[in-house]
Scaffold this active site. Structure first.
Site, PDB file in Angstrom:
ATOM      1  N   SER A  68       0.813  -1.135   0.117  1.00 56.20           N
ATOM      2  CA  SER A  68       0.044   0.145   0.009  1.00 56.20           C
ATOM      3  C   SER A  68       1.045   1.204   0.063  1.00 56.20           C
ATOM      4  O   SER A  68       1.718   1.580  -0.973  1.00 56.20           O
ATOM      5  CB  SER A  68      -0.969  -0.222   1.139  1.00 56.20           C
ATOM      6  OG  SER A  68      -1.585   1.108   1.438  1.00 56.20           O
ATOM      7  N   ASP A 281      -3.800   6.343  -2.927  1.00 57.84           N
ATOM      8  CA  ASP A 281      -2.469   5.653  -2.410  1.00 57.84           C
ATOM      9  C   ASP A 281      -1.939   4.765  -3.375  1.00 57.84           C
ATOM     10  O   ASP A 281      -2.308   4.453  -4.453  1.00 57.84           O
ATOM     11  CB  ASP A 281      -2.828   5.197  -0.843  1.00 57.84           C
ATOM     12  CG  ASP A 281      -3.430   3.800  -0.971  1.00 57.84           C
ATOM     13  OD1 ASP A 281      -4.034   3.500  -1.801  1.00 57.84           O
ATOM     14  OD2 ASP A 281      -3.176   3.021  -0.026  1.00 57.84           O
ATOM     15  N   ASP A 283      -1.958   1.354  -3.490  1.00 61.54           N
ATOM     16  CA  ASP A 283      -2.620   0.080  -4.128  1.00 61.54           C
ATOM     17  C   ASP A 283      -4.078   0.793  -4.252  1.00 61.54           C
ATOM     18  O   ASP A 283      -4.811  -0.208  -4.530  1.00 61.54           O
ATOM     19  CB  ASP A 283      -2.539  -0.963  -3.020  1.00 61.54           C
ATOM     20  CG  ASP A 283      -3.308  -0.656  -1.694  1.00 61.54           C
ATOM     21  OD1 ASP A 283      -3.335   0.595  -1.370  1.00 61.54           O
ATOM     22  OD2 ASP A 283      -3.604  -1.798  -1.146  1.00 61.54           O
ATOM     23  N   ARG A 525       2.368   6.037  16.701  1.00 62.59           N
ATOM     24  CA  ARG A 525       1.826   7.083  16.121  1.00 62.59           C
ATOM     25  C   ARG A 525       1.073   7.931  17.253  1.00 62.59           C
ATOM     26  O   ARG A 525       0.682   7.362  18.214  1.00 62.59           O
ATOM     27  CB  ARG A 525       0.513   6.834  15.191  1.00 62.59           C
ATOM     28  CG  ARG A 525       0.946   5.878  13.846  1.00 62.59           C
ATOM     29  CD  ARG A 525      -0.161   5.842  13.048  1.00 62.59           C
ATOM     30  NE  ARG A 525       0.043   4.736  11.926  1.00 62.59           N
ATOM     31  CZ  ARG A 525       0.576   5.147  10.786  1.00 62.59           C
ATOM     32  NH1 ARG A 525       1.435   6.081  10.601  1.00 62.59           N
ATOM     33  NH2 ARG A 525       0.836   4.080   9.936  1.00 62.59           N
TER      34      ARG A 525
HETATM   35  C1  LIG Z   1      -3.297   6.370  11.153  1.00 62.69           C
HETATM   36  C2  LIG Z   1      -3.634   5.559  10.077  1.00 62.69           C
HETATM   37  O1  LIG Z   1      -3.804   6.028   9.050  1.00 62.69           O
HETATM   38  N1  LIG Z   1      -3.561   4.038  10.002  1.00 62.69           N
HETATM   39  C3  LIG Z   1      -3.524   3.294   8.884  1.00 62.69           C
HETATM   40  C4  LIG Z   1      -2.522   2.291   8.848  1.00 62.69           C
HETATM   41  O2  LIG Z   1      -2.538   1.524   9.765  1.00 62.69           O
HETATM   42  P1  LIG Z   1      -1.577   1.493  11.078  1.00 62.69           P
HETATM   43  O3  LIG Z   1      -2.034   0.319  11.827  1.00 62.69           O
HETATM   44  O4  LIG Z   1      -1.800   2.749  11.918  1.00 62.69           O
HETATM   45  O5  LIG Z   1      -0.133   1.551  10.515  1.00 62.69           O
HETATM   46  O6  LIG Z   1      -2.695   1.466   7.498  1.00 62.69           O
HETATM   47  C5  LIG Z   1      -3.812   0.680   7.609  1.00 62.69           C
HETATM   48  C6  LIG Z   1      -3.931  -0.105   6.426  1.00 62.69           C
HETATM   49  O7  LIG Z   1      -3.642   0.555   5.172  1.00 62.69           O
HETATM   50  C7  LIG Z   1      -4.843   1.633   7.616  1.00 62.69           C
HETATM   51  O8  LIG Z   1      -6.187   0.918   7.744  1.00 62.69           O
HETATM   52  C8  LIG Z   1      -4.785   2.619   8.836  1.00 62.69           C
HETATM   53  O9  LIG Z   1      -5.689   3.365   8.932  1.00 62.69           O
HETATM   54 MG   LIG Z   2      -3.877   1.243   0.575  1.00 65.98          MG
END
Ligand SMILES: CC(=O)N[C@H]1[C@@H](OP(=O)(O)O)O[C@H](CO)[C@@H](O)[C@@H]1O
Ligand SMILES: [Mg+2]
Length: 554
Positions: A68, A281, A283, A525
């Site tokens: 992604s 994005d 993908d 985060r």
């Molecule tokens: C804050 C943020 O944007 N987190 C994203 C990111 O996940 P994280 O677990 O935060 O890395 O990638 C995921 C997959 O694409 C998406 O579902 C999610 O919303």
């Molecule tokens: Mg994606």
């Protein structure tokens, strides 16, 4: 499991030894990491997908090789269940176990144990797995590893369907299992036919169509939207960052970059002031809009219309159509419209949606969690602030709508306001991807709604004003040291950090902040919101300092 089957797994797994020290978890959206380390993982997920197909009576399963929004040297793999949704969470622990098995022998015994527990037999039926990948250079060899994994379960068939967006793969898996036409061409035709239908139902026709600039993130989305454009009218699209002009995937481009950094992607500048822009994005399962205000003196200022704003536009449009249904109908059929957000949703968007008297519920980060909650409504709209989302129609509500449409036509009511509203809802249900969030179908729906409303991007942006917010990634030695509550808004570990965060939040008007470990990147985060941008930045920065002092920085 008979000896032939055991021999087949032992032999193929010798080809993909697990790199030393590799420890992976299925995470927010499948396995991700440095592409060079992933062959054994992808091979093993190939095995898992064949078993999943056998478990579900030879239903078609999908495997998508993508990371992604991650950098181009990363890659990853995620599984689509027959519904087109994400792999059932019940199977994630098995995915983790086999991905981390240290030897072929351990792999075989984990598989044997799991097959016994799940009552899966090999040989009676054959498994089918569709394999797709994004444009990453590592995708081709990883796809071969997945093929060998699927093929190591005797009688299984892997079908390479080439370079695709993640939502295309999920759509095809869903369509195939429903016995519908399921090729890429069918996907495009479905989008263009339902888009046309919504265009034909626009109340005031003849409005001038303004240009939309699309940032393709140098990924698969740009390519696919170019193909789609051939069959679309009523859109004036210019596509940049297609990946053919030397740009690097996701590097200072794409929806994740624009949404998190709130700056223009490469290839866009002050000359584009006032023009409506959209960013996909890597993908193409995420979509955000943005524009440079005409009166912006610096030329750098970006107005971002994120997933929350797309959700609000969709909610408004769907609500308008539901309101046009006859009152008798509404009593007969209580249509429950609900929206699902995560803790990253801007507080102002939640206030706005509640003002519209919508049922707003919250889910954990990751579309698998949002999707589940949205499916509880007749019409459930879900979006992550980063632009991943869709609109789900329940089977029973959709059948009711289709029957209603027929009934109104039979009663010579075609062309009535009610008939148009019903037809619009049916067309939205076919345009918008029912399997996962899809930047292409989302973009078409945004465009047609703006034309329907006669709105510019500025007018849409005025629905509400975002509270200033800031997101920061912090690299720490061990992100798993952060453990949160199930809502992800409070940190339970490290002990004491939440009290310290709360003490910071108290210092700010409308202050809100939380931390969580990313499920896709090796970072913690930090999210903060407050009444001014300076305050949001300052709150975020103090929380970053707390994370560093509790966890150390790497
Ligand atoms: C804050 C943020 O944007 N987190 C994203 C990111 O996940 P994280 O677990 O935060 O890395 O990638 C995921 C997959 O694409 C998406 O579902 C999610 O919303
Ligand atoms: Mg994606």
């Amino acid at each position: 499991m008979d000896t032939n089957q055991i021999a087949s797994i032992l032999k193929s797994s010798e080809l993909f030894p697990i790199p030393q020290g590799l420890k992976l978890s299925y995470g927010t959206a499948g396995f991700r990491g440095d592409a060079k380390l992933l062959e054994s993982t992808v091979y093993r997920v190939g095995i898992l997908s064949a078993l999943r197909s056998l478990k579900l009576g030879s239903a078609t399963i999908g495997l998508m090789i993508t990371a992604s929004h991650n950098k181009v040297s990363d890659n990853g793999i995620k599984v689509s269940d027959p519904s087109g949704g994400m792999l059932s969470q019940e199977w994630e622990p098995f995915a983790d176990q086999i991905a981390n098995a240290s030897s072929p022998g351990e792999l075989v015994s984990l598989i044997r144990e799991f097959m016994e527990k799940e009552d899966i037999t090999i040989g009676e039926k054959s498994a089918e797995v569709l394999l797709g990948r994004d444009t990453r250079p590592s995708g081709e060899s990883l796809l071969r590893a997945a093929e060998i994994g699927v093929g190591s379960i005797l009688g299984s068939v892997a079908i390479d369907i080439g370079i695709l967006t993640t939502p295309q793969l999920h759509w095809m898996v869903r369509a195939k299992n429903k016995g519908l036409k399921a090729t890429e061409n069918d996907y495009f035709e479905n989008l263009s036919v339902s888009f046309r239908c919504l265009i034909d139902l626009i109340p005031i026709s003849g409005n001038k169509i303004s240009k939309l600039l699309v940032d393709g993130a140098n990924g698969v989305g740009g390519e696919k939207i170019e193909e789609l454009r051939e069959s679309l009218s009523n859109l004036d699209l210019e596509i940049r960052n297609t990946g053919r002009d030397g740009g690097v995937l996701n590097e200072s481009v794409g929806a994740d970059f624009v949404q998190k950094e709130k700056v223009l992607p490469l290839g866009f500048g002050s000359n584009d002031a006032g023009v409506r822009c959209a960013s996909l994005d890597g993908d193409a399962d995420r979509l955000v809009y943005f524009y440079v205000p005409l009166d912006s003196s610096s030329g750098e200022k970006v107005e971002l219309l994120d997933g929350d704003k797309i959700l609000s536009l969709f909610a408004l449009f769907i609500k308008e159509q539901l309101n046009a249904l006859d009152d008798d109908d509404k009593e007969g059929k209580q249509s429950r419209l609900g929206v699902v957000q995560t803790a990253y949703a801007n507080g102002a968007s939640t206030d706005y949606l509640r003002q519209l008297e919508l049922d707003v519920v919250f889910a954990k980060t990751g579309v698998k969690h949002l999707h589940e909650k949205a499916a509880e409504f007749d019409i459930g709209i879900y979006f992550e602030a980063n632009g991943h989302g869709t609109i789900l129609f329940s089977e029973s509500f959709l059948s009711w709508l289709v029957a209603k449409e027929k009934d109104l036509t039979a009663r010579a009511q075609a062309g009535s306001e009610e008939h148009k509203a019903v037809s619009r809802l049916v067309a939205v249900s076919t345009l918008i991807n029912q399997a996962v969030g899809d930047a292409l179908s989302g973009l078409l729906l945004v465009e047609v709604i703006l034309q329907h409303m006669g709105w510019s991007v500025e007018k849409w942006n005025e629905l509400y004003k975002d509270l200033p917010s800031r997101q920061i990634k912090v690299e720490v030695p061990d992100r798993t040291a952060v453990v949160t509550t199930s809502e992800e808004t409070e940190a339970l570990k490290p002990l004491g950090i939440q009290d310290a965060i709360n003490a910071e939040i108290k210092k700010y008007t409308r202050g809100r902040a939380f931390i969580r470990p990313s499920g896709t990147e090796d970072v913690v985060r930090v999210y903060a919101e407050a009444s001014t941008q300076e305050a949001a930045d300052s709150l975020a920065n103090s929380v970053v300092q707390l994370v560093k002092s509790f966890l150390g920085s790497s």
